[in-house]
Scaffold this motif. Sequence first.
Motif, PDB file in Angstrom:
ATOM      1  N   LEU A  67       0.837  -1.193   0.000  1.00  0.00           N
ATOM      2  CA  LEU A  67       0.000   0.000   0.000  1.00  0.00           C
ATOM      3  C   LEU A  67       0.876   1.249   0.000  1.00  0.00           C
ATOM      4  O   LEU A  67       2.029   1.205   0.456  1.00  0.00           O
ATOM      5  CB  LEU A  67      -0.910   0.039   1.233  1.00  0.00           C
ATOM      6  N   THR A  68       0.336   2.332  -0.497  1.00  0.00           N
ATOM      7  CA  THR A  68       1.027   3.612  -0.422  1.00  0.00           C
ATOM      8  C   THR A  68       0.077   4.674   0.104  1.00  0.00           C
ATOM      9  O   THR A  68      -1.141   4.470   0.137  1.00  0.00           O
ATOM     10  CB  THR A  68       1.606   4.022  -1.794  1.00  0.00           C
ATOM     11  N   TYR A  69       0.634   5.790   0.545  1.00  0.00           N
ATOM     12  CA  TYR A  69      -0.174   6.891   1.077  1.00  0.00           C
ATOM     13  C   TYR A  69       0.562   8.197   0.829  1.00  0.00           C
ATOM     14  O   TYR A  69       1.785   8.207   0.597  1.00  0.00           O
ATOM     15  CB  TYR A  69      -0.436   6.702   2.581  1.00  0.00           C
ATOM     16  N   LYS A  70      -0.189   9.283   0.835  1.00  0.00           N
ATOM     17  CA  LYS A  70       0.416  10.595   0.679  1.00  0.00           C
ATOM     18  C   LYS A  70       1.213  10.920   1.936  1.00  0.00           C
ATOM     19  O   LYS A  70       0.699  10.853   3.041  1.00  0.00           O
ATOM     20  CB  LYS A  70      -0.668  11.644   0.416  1.00  0.00           C
ATOM     21  N   GLY A  71       2.468  11.268   1.735  1.00  0.00           N
ATOM     22  CA  GLY A  71       3.402  11.397   2.843  1.00  0.00           C
ATOM     23  C   GLY A  71       2.932  12.314   3.965  1.00  0.00           C
ATOM     24  O   GLY A  71       2.247  13.307   3.732  1.00  0.00           O
ATOM     25  N   GLU A  72       3.312  11.956   5.178  1.00  0.00           N
ATOM     26  CA  GLU A  72       2.969  12.723   6.373  1.00  0.00           C
ATOM     27  C   GLU A  72       4.263  12.958   7.142  1.00  0.00           C
ATOM     28  O   GLU A  72       4.939  12.006   7.552  1.00  0.00           O
ATOM     29  CB  GLU A  72       1.963  11.951   7.219  1.00  0.00           C
ATOM     30  N   SER A  73       4.635  14.221   7.357  1.00  0.00           N
ATOM     31  CA  SER A  73       5.933  14.539   7.969  1.00  0.00           C
ATOM     32  C   SER A  73       6.073  13.959   9.365  1.00  0.00           C
ATOM     33  O   SER A  73       7.168  13.544   9.768  1.00  0.00           O
ATOM     34  CB  SER A  73       6.137  16.053   8.002  1.00  0.00           C
ATOM     35  N   ALA A  74       4.982  13.902  10.120  1.00  0.00           N
ATOM     36  CA  ALA A  74       5.054  13.343  11.474  1.00  0.00           C
ATOM     37  C   ALA A  74       5.411  11.860  11.438  1.00  0.00           C
ATOM     38  O   ALA A  74       6.162  11.359  12.293  1.00  0.00           O
ATOM     39  CB  ALA A  74       3.726  13.553  12.205  1.00  0.00           C
ATOM     40  N   VAL A  75       4.876  11.151  10.438  1.00  0.00           N
ATOM     41  CA  VAL A  75       5.214   9.734  10.292  1.00  0.00           C
ATOM     42  C   VAL A  75       6.685   9.597   9.919  1.00  0.00           C
ATOM     43  O   VAL A  75       7.420   8.791  10.504  1.00  0.00           O
ATOM     44  CB  VAL A  75       4.326   9.067   9.224  1.00  0.00           C
ATOM     45  N   ASP A  76       7.131  10.395   8.943  1.00  0.00           N
ATOM     46  CA  ASP A  76       8.528  10.328   8.510  1.00  0.00           C
ATOM     47  C   ASP A  76       9.483  10.572   9.675  1.00  0.00           C
ATOM     48  O   ASP A  76      10.482   9.863   9.836  1.00  0.00           O
ATOM     49  CB  ASP A  76       8.791  11.359   7.407  1.00  0.00           C
ATOM     50  N   GLY A  77       9.163  11.569  10.497  1.00  0.00           N
ATOM     51  CA  GLY A  77      10.035  11.895  11.620  1.00  0.00           C
ATOM     52  C   GLY A  77      10.075  10.794  12.656  1.00  0.00           C
ATOM     53  O   GLY A  77      11.151  10.461  13.187  1.00  0.00           O
ATOM     54  N   THR A  78       8.926  10.211  12.957  1.00  0.00           N
ATOM     55  CA  THR A  78       8.879   9.129  13.947  1.00  0.00           C
ATOM     56  C   THR A  78       9.638   7.903  13.448  1.00  0.00           C
ATOM     57  O   THR A  78      10.395   7.278  14.192  1.00  0.00           O
ATOM     58  CB  THR A  78       7.415   8.754  14.249  1.00  0.00           C
ATOM     59  N   VAL A  79       9.443   7.572  12.192  1.00  0.00           N
ATOM     60  CA  VAL A  79      10.136   6.427  11.600  1.00  0.00           C
ATOM     61  C   VAL A  79      11.648   6.644  11.619  1.00  0.00           C
ATOM     62  O   VAL A  79      12.416   5.752  12.004  1.00  0.00           O
ATOM     63  CB  VAL A  79       9.631   6.188  10.164  1.00  0.00           C
ATOM     64  N   ALA A  80      12.094   7.823  11.220  1.00  0.00           N
ATOM     65  CA  ALA A  80      13.539   8.117  11.199  1.00  0.00           C
ATOM     66  C   ALA A  80      14.142   8.022  12.591  1.00  0.00           C
ATOM     67  O   ALA A  80      15.265   7.523  12.769  1.00  0.00           O
ATOM     68  CB  ALA A  80      13.769   9.499  10.602  1.00  0.00           C
ATOM     69  N   GLN A  81      13.419   8.491  13.583  1.00  0.00           N
ATOM     70  CA  GLN A  81      13.921   8.451  14.965  1.00  0.00           C
ATOM     71  C   GLN A  81      14.090   7.015  15.448  1.00  0.00           C
ATOM     72  O   GLN A  81      15.102   6.671  16.080  1.00  0.00           O
ATOM     73  CB  GLN A  81      12.960   9.203  15.883  1.00  0.00           C
ATOM     74  N   ILE A  82      13.125   6.166  15.137  1.00  0.00           N
ATOM     75  CA  ILE A  82      13.226   4.763  15.559  1.00  0.00           C
ATOM     76  C   ILE A  82      14.396   4.075  14.863  1.00  0.00           C
ATOM     77  O   ILE A  82      15.169   3.345  15.486  1.00  0.00           O
ATOM     78  CB  ILE A  82      11.901   4.035  15.262  1.00  0.00           C
ATOM     79  N   MET A  83      14.540   4.301  13.555  1.00  0.00           N
ATOM     80  CA  MET A  83      15.628   3.656  12.821  1.00  0.00           C
ATOM     81  C   MET A  83      16.994   4.090  13.333  1.00  0.00           C
ATOM     82  O   MET A  83      17.948   3.306  13.337  1.00  0.00           O
ATOM     83  CB  MET A  83      15.494   3.972  11.327  1.00  0.00           C
ATOM     84  N   ALA A  84      17.086   5.346  13.776  1.00  0.00           N
ATOM     85  CA  ALA A  84      18.368   5.863  14.248  1.00  0.00           C
ATOM     86  C   ALA A  84      18.721   5.366  15.643  1.00  0.00           C
ATOM     87  O   ALA A  84      19.905   5.286  16.001  1.00  0.00           O
ATOM     88  CB  ALA A  84      18.338   7.384  14.245  1.00  0.00           C
ATOM     89  N   PHE A  86       0.191   8.605  12.333  1.00  0.00           N
ATOM     90  CA  PHE A  86      -0.503   8.188  11.123  1.00  0.00           C
ATOM     91  C   PHE A  86      -1.959   8.646  11.100  1.00  0.00           C
ATOM     92  O   PHE A  86      -2.612   8.612  10.053  1.00  0.00           O
ATOM     93  CB  PHE A  86      -0.449   6.665  10.995  1.00  0.00           C
ATOM     94  N   ALA A  87      -2.476   9.084  12.218  1.00  0.00           N
ATOM     95  CA  ALA A  87      -3.904   9.410  12.326  1.00  0.00           C
ATOM     96  C   ALA A  87      -4.394  10.403  11.270  1.00  0.00           C
ATOM     97  O   ALA A  87      -5.517  10.264  10.777  1.00  0.00           O
ATOM     98  CB  ALA A  87      -4.214   9.916  13.725  1.00  0.00           C
ATOM     99  N   PRO A  88      -3.628  11.446  10.902  1.00  0.00           N
ATOM    100  CA  PRO A  88      -4.135  12.407   9.900  1.00  0.00           C
ATOM    101  C   PRO A  88      -4.186  11.876   8.463  1.00  0.00           C
ATOM    102  O   PRO A  88      -4.779  12.532   7.593  1.00  0.00           O
ATOM    103  CB  PRO A  88      -3.140  13.573   9.994  1.00  0.00           C
ATOM    104  N   VAL A  89      -3.576  10.740   8.197  1.00  0.00           N
ATOM    105  CA  VAL A  89      -3.553  10.214   6.829  1.00  0.00           C
ATOM    106  C   VAL A  89      -4.961   9.743   6.469  1.00  0.00           C
ATOM    107  O   VAL A  89      -5.502   8.843   7.111  1.00  0.00           O
ATOM    108  CB  VAL A  89      -2.546   9.053   6.702  1.00  0.00           C
ATOM    109  N   PRO A  90      -5.579  10.323   5.439  1.00  0.00           N
ATOM    110  CA  PRO A  90      -6.995  10.047   5.182  1.00  0.00           C
ATOM    111  C   PRO A  90      -7.277   8.730   4.479  1.00  0.00           C
ATOM    112  O   PRO A  90      -8.361   8.165   4.612  1.00  0.00           O
ATOM    113  CB  PRO A  90      -7.432  11.225   4.299  1.00  0.00           C
ATOM    114  N   SER A  91      -6.318   8.248   3.693  1.00  0.00           N
ATOM    115  CA  SER A  91      -6.584   7.049   2.893  1.00  0.00           C
ATOM    116  C   SER A  91      -5.267   6.416   2.465  1.00  0.00           C
ATOM    117  O   SER A  91      -4.197   7.018   2.583  1.00  0.00           O
ATOM    118  CB  SER A  91      -7.427   7.394   1.655  1.00  0.00           C
TER     119      SER A  91
END
Length: 363
Positions: A101-118, A151-156
């Motif tokens: 699946l794909t979704y329109k990017g959400e900066s909060a998701v990107d930031g949380t993911v990057a923090q966990i990976m680091a 992820f909550a703000p991602v509509p679809s």
Amino acid sequence: RAEIDLPAEVDPYADAVYEKALENFQKLQSDGALVREPEPCLYLYRQTMGDHSQVGIAGVCHIDDYENDIIKKHEKTRKVKEDDRTRLVDTLSANTGPIFLTYKGESAVDGTVAQIMASEAPAFDMVAEDGVGHTVWRVAGEAAAAIEAAFAPVPSAYVADGHHRTASAWRVGAERRAANPNHNGTELYNWFLCVLFPADQLRILPYNRAVSDLNGHTPESLIEAIRAAGFYVEPAADKEPPAPCEVRMYLAGAWHAVKWDADPSADPVNALDVSVLQNRLLDPILGIDDPRTNDRVDFIGGIRGVGELEKRVDSGSAGVAFAMYPVTVEQLMAISDAGQIMPPKSTWFEPKLRSGFFIHTLD
């Protein structure tokens, strides 16, 4: 693919195939190759192919989101293939392959993911035999809750690859729901396995076309017929189109640029290069009336390169071949948002998801 463990003459849809699949699945668990998680969790799944990298969130999505078009589709499914996947999921009582699946990017998701990976060491890190790297981080507790909240703000979400698996997962869940008089909504069959990637990280390769013959044309008369249909045709120094509204045609040992003017009134489907090629060239000139059923056209994934097109034509197995410009994620989403269906063989996603890292059982 349990049929590979059975004699070649066994029908791939025979009862024995599904029975063997269940036997294999149970053995992987009893041998300890598959281990059940002690608590709910998500995963981060990074794929690396050459200089391209993409990171998705692996977890489960709800069958109601699929039914209510919150998870959007852009392809039709074939009944025989969907029935096969449905029976397999029901027999195993598990989703063994994740849906892309794909979704329109959400900066909060990107930031949380990057923090966990680091901050966390990966649970798995491997390079497969095809050279694609696969790295998985296990995410539980507060970190998993942080991803869900972001992820909550991602509509679809949008099905990128796996329409048959998605439809089958929904069917099994819906059938079990209808058959359960004590259904309360918490059952595991209400959910199916997926990996969600932000759209801006994805790479779509073209799905090229090769036609077995020239439909009675000579190479010269084919070019003239294409020009008469409103296309611009000229010799090409390159083998891949650099932009939309043009393809590269390999014919009689030479590459040609075939271009056209965009139609500003076209809907999202008819604006696609694959639609223009089909509707204005392949059908009226080369006689490919229905690309889903006509056996004179073959579809070649872009991962195989334009060299495969040259090989087909030079060997005589194809009369002409067309190198396409890839569909964009934005086009895919626009078609899904409009409730339309993409032409067959429009997108080729690479790298592919690897099965086996995560499995979702339904009971």
